[in-house]
Design a protein around this motif. Structure first.
Motif, mmCIF file in Angstrom:
data_model
loop_
_atom_site.group_PDB
_atom_site.id
_atom_site.type_symbol
_atom_site.label_atom_id
_atom_site.label_comp_id
_atom_site.label_asym_id
_atom_site.label_seq_id
_atom_site.Cartn_x
_atom_site.Cartn_y
_atom_site.Cartn_z
ATOM 1 N N LEU A 152 -7.216 10.507 -6.181
ATOM 2 C CA LEU A 152 -6.496 10.006 -7.360
ATOM 3 C C LEU A 152 -5.399 9.034 -6.920
ATOM 4 O O LEU A 152 -4.204 9.333 -6.997
ATOM 5 C CB LEU A 152 -5.896 11.171 -8.158
ATOM 6 N N ALA A 153 -5.827 7.862 -6.452
ATOM 7 C CA ALA A 153 -4.881 6.814 -6.067
ATOM 8 C C ALA A 153 -4.166 6.309 -7.322
ATOM 9 O O ALA A 153 -4.723 6.323 -8.425
ATOM 10 C CB ALA A 153 -5.621 5.668 -5.382
ATOM 11 N N LEU A 154 -2.933 5.854 -7.138
ATOM 12 C CA LEU A 154 -2.148 5.277 -8.232
ATOM 13 C C LEU A 154 -1.710 3.870 -7.844
ATOM 14 O O LEU A 154 -1.674 3.530 -6.660
ATOM 15 C CB LEU A 154 -0.905 6.135 -8.501
ATOM 16 N N GLN A 155 -1.381 3.061 -8.824
ATOM 17 C CA GLN A 155 -0.736 1.752 -8.658
ATOM 18 C C GLN A 155 -1.631 0.647 -8.128
ATOM 19 O O GLN A 155 -1.572 -0.468 -8.616
ATOM 20 C CB GLN A 155 0.515 1.853 -7.777
ATOM 21 N N ALA A 156 -2.416 0.873 -7.076
ATOM 22 C CA ALA A 156 -3.230 -0.187 -6.467
ATOM 23 C C ALA A 156 -4.333 0.447 -5.623
ATOM 24 O O ALA A 156 -4.293 1.647 -5.342
ATOM 25 C CB ALA A 156 -2.353 -1.083 -5.585
ATOM 26 N N VAL A 157 -5.297 -0.357 -5.210
ATOM 27 C CA VAL A 157 -6.324 0.116 -4.282
ATOM 28 C C VAL A 157 -5.619 0.693 -3.061
ATOM 29 O O VAL A 157 -4.685 0.079 -2.533
ATOM 30 C CB VAL A 157 -7.269 -1.044 -3.877
ATOM 31 N N SER A 158 -6.031 1.884 -2.636
ATOM 32 C CA SER A 158 -5.333 2.586 -1.559
ATOM 33 C C SER A 158 -6.319 3.145 -0.547
ATOM 34 O O SER A 158 -7.341 3.725 -0.924
ATOM 35 C CB SER A 158 -4.497 3.734 -2.135
ATOM 36 N N ASP A 159 -5.987 2.986 0.733
ATOM 37 C CA ASP A 159 -6.803 3.516 1.817
ATOM 38 C C ASP A 159 -6.221 4.836 2.315
ATOM 39 O O ASP A 159 -4.998 4.995 2.396
ATOM 40 C CB ASP A 159 -6.861 2.534 2.988
ATOM 41 N N PHE A 160 -7.133 5.756 2.670
ATOM 42 C CA PHE A 160 -6.764 7.061 3.197
ATOM 43 C C PHE A 160 -7.586 7.339 4.442
ATOM 44 O O PHE A 160 -8.805 7.119 4.448
ATOM 45 C CB PHE A 160 -7.052 8.171 2.176
ATOM 46 N N LEU A 161 -6.938 7.829 5.481
ATOM 47 C CA LEU A 161 -7.635 8.348 6.645
ATOM 48 C C LEU A 161 -8.091 9.754 6.271
ATOM 49 O O LEU A 161 -7.291 10.565 5.790
ATOM 50 C CB LEU A 161 -6.701 8.403 7.855
ATOM 51 N N VAL A 162 -9.385 10.039 6.452
ATOM 52 C CA VAL A 162 -9.951 11.328 6.053
ATOM 53 C C VAL A 162 -10.575 11.995 7.266
ATOM 54 O O VAL A 162 -11.354 11.386 7.996
ATOM 55 C CB VAL A 162 -11.000 11.155 4.932
ATOM 56 N N LEU A 163 -10.209 13.248 7.488
ATOM 57 C CA LEU A 163 -10.779 14.078 8.544
ATOM 58 C C LEU A 163 -11.549 15.191 7.856
ATOM 59 O O LEU A 163 -10.959 16.009 7.145
ATOM 60 C CB LEU A 163 -9.680 14.670 9.425
ATOM 61 N N ASP A 164 -12.865 15.186 8.033
ATOM 62 C CA ASP A 164 -13.656 16.239 7.425
ATOM 63 C C ASP A 164 -14.866 16.562 8.287
ATOM 64 O O ASP A 164 -14.893 16.210 9.458
ATOM 65 C CB ASP A 164 -14.013 15.937 5.971
ATOM 66 N N ALA B 201 2.013 13.403 -4.592
ATOM 67 C CA ALA B 201 2.216 13.190 -3.164
ATOM 68 C C ALA B 201 2.915 11.844 -2.993
ATOM 69 O O ALA B 201 2.442 10.823 -3.488
ATOM 70 C CB ALA B 201 0.878 13.186 -2.429
ATOM 71 N N GLU B 202 4.024 11.863 -2.313
ATOM 72 C CA GLU B 202 4.784 10.641 -2.065
ATOM 73 C C GLU B 202 4.207 9.910 -0.860
ATOM 74 O O GLU B 202 3.454 10.477 -0.069
ATOM 75 C CB GLU B 202 6.254 10.986 -1.819
ATOM 76 N N ALA B 203 4.585 8.656 -0.693
ATOM 77 C CA ALA B 203 4.177 7.890 0.475
ATOM 78 C C ALA B 203 4.549 8.689 1.726
ATOM 79 O O ALA B 203 5.630 9.258 1.812
ATOM 80 C CB ALA B 203 4.877 6.534 0.478
ATOM 81 N N GLY B 204 3.649 8.767 2.672
ATOM 82 C CA GLY B 204 3.907 9.507 3.902
ATOM 83 C C GLY B 204 3.500 10.965 3.856
ATOM 84 O O GLY B 204 3.599 11.657 4.864
ATOM 85 N N GLN B 205 3.029 11.462 2.716
ATOM 86 C CA GLN B 205 2.563 12.845 2.621
ATOM 87 C C GLN B 205 1.045 12.868 2.520
ATOM 88 O O GLN B 205 0.461 12.201 1.659
ATOM 89 C CB GLN B 205 3.115 13.539 1.374
ATOM 90 N N GLY C 11 -1.134 3.699 3.319
ATOM 91 C CA GLY C 11 -0.172 2.796 2.693
ATOM 92 C C GLY C 11 1.045 3.556 2.226
ATOM 93 O O GLY C 11 1.194 4.752 2.479
ATOM 94 N N ALA C 12 1.912 2.858 1.527
ATOM 95 C CA ALA C 12 3.188 3.433 1.090
ATOM 96 C C ALA C 12 3.222 3.649 -0.417
ATOM 97 O O ALA C 12 4.195 3.321 -1.083
ATOM 98 C CB ALA C 12 4.334 2.523 1.532
ATOM 99 N N ARG C 13 2.138 4.218 -0.965
ATOM 100 C CA ARG C 13 2.081 4.467 -2.399
ATOM 101 C C ARG C 13 1.904 5.954 -2.681
ATOM 102 O O ARG C 13 1.201 6.641 -1.946
ATOM 103 C CB ARG C 13 0.905 3.724 -3.016
ATOM 104 N N PRO C 14 2.449 6.428 -3.783
ATOM 105 C CA PRO C 14 2.198 7.812 -4.175
ATOM 106 C C PRO C 14 0.764 7.968 -4.695
ATOM 107 O O PRO C 14 0.100 6.977 -5.026
ATOM 108 C CB PRO C 14 3.210 8.045 -5.300
ATOM 109 N N TYR C 15 0.304 9.202 -4.747
ATOM 110 C CA TYR C 15 -1.003 9.521 -5.319
ATOM 111 C C TYR C 15 -0.933 10.935 -5.869
ATOM 112 O O TYR C 15 0.019 11.684 -5.598
ATOM 113 C CB TYR C 15 -2.126 9.356 -4.288
ATOM 114 N N LEU C 16 -1.910 11.319 -6.676
ATOM 115 C CA LEU C 16 -1.932 12.658 -7.269
ATOM 116 C C LEU C 16 -2.943 13.543 -6.560
ATOM 117 O O LEU C 16 -3.982 13.070 -6.085
ATOM 118 C CB LEU C 16 -2.270 12.581 -8.756
#
Length: 165
Positions: A131-143, A113-117, A88-93
């Motif tokens: 550490l999502a901020l502002q709203a529920v946030s999805d992240f693609l995770v490679l591990d 971390a800004e949107a897109g980072q 998404g287009a939200r910052p996170y810590l």
């Protein structure tokens, strides 16, 4: 008693001791492909699954954290890297500490971390869970998937504190 963390701007240079910043920017190698229709931002992170692991793709859905926030624990993945790219287009810590001995509140760094980072934690890098901020946030995770324990956790004493900014 707690240690207050300054929230720093996330840059490739500042984050280098902990891994890679994943972003489409002029600072990274990029070139046009697909008949001029696509810009490829190339080889953005060193994904390391470990000798006996394989890279897997997941989506993590993080609930938003409210600031101020108390950092009471950290984790690391000693066998492999772990990459997070926001969908998404939200910052996170991003809270990190160098690989090695268990971190203390005094060894932590906090990045905005800004949107897109995205970030790729190098193997063994201590980090706080999402550490999502502002709203529920999805992240693609490679591990990593594979045999052996690949997650160590520690409790901080003293705690660290991220102020509202």
């Amino acid at each position: 008693m707690s240690v207050e963390l300054a929230v720093e701007v996330l840059t490739a240079e500042a984050f280098a001791p902990f891994g890679d910043v994943i972003e489409a920017s002029d600072a990274v190698r990029h070139f046009t492909i697909n008949g001029g229709n696509t810009e490829r931002f190339h080889d953005l992170a060193r994904l390391e699954p470990g000798a006996d692991g394989r890279v897997i793709v997941s989506i993590f859905r993080g609930l938003p954290r409210a600031l101020p926030f108390t950092v009471s624990m950290m984790e690391r993945h000693p066998r492999a890297s772990q990459a997070f790219m926001p969908l998404g287009a939200r910052p996170y810590l991003v809270v990190v500490a160098p690989p090695g001995e268990a971190p203390t509140a005094h060894t932590l760094r906090c990045f905005l971390a800004e949107a897109g980072q995205g970030v790729n934690y190098a193997p063994g890098t201590w980090h706080h869970p999402l550490l999502a901020l502002q709203a529920v946030s999805d992240f693609l995770v490679l591990d990593r998937s594979g045999p052996g324990d690949n997650c160590d956790e520690v409790t901080l004493d003293p705690l660290a504190h991220i102020p509202a900014y």
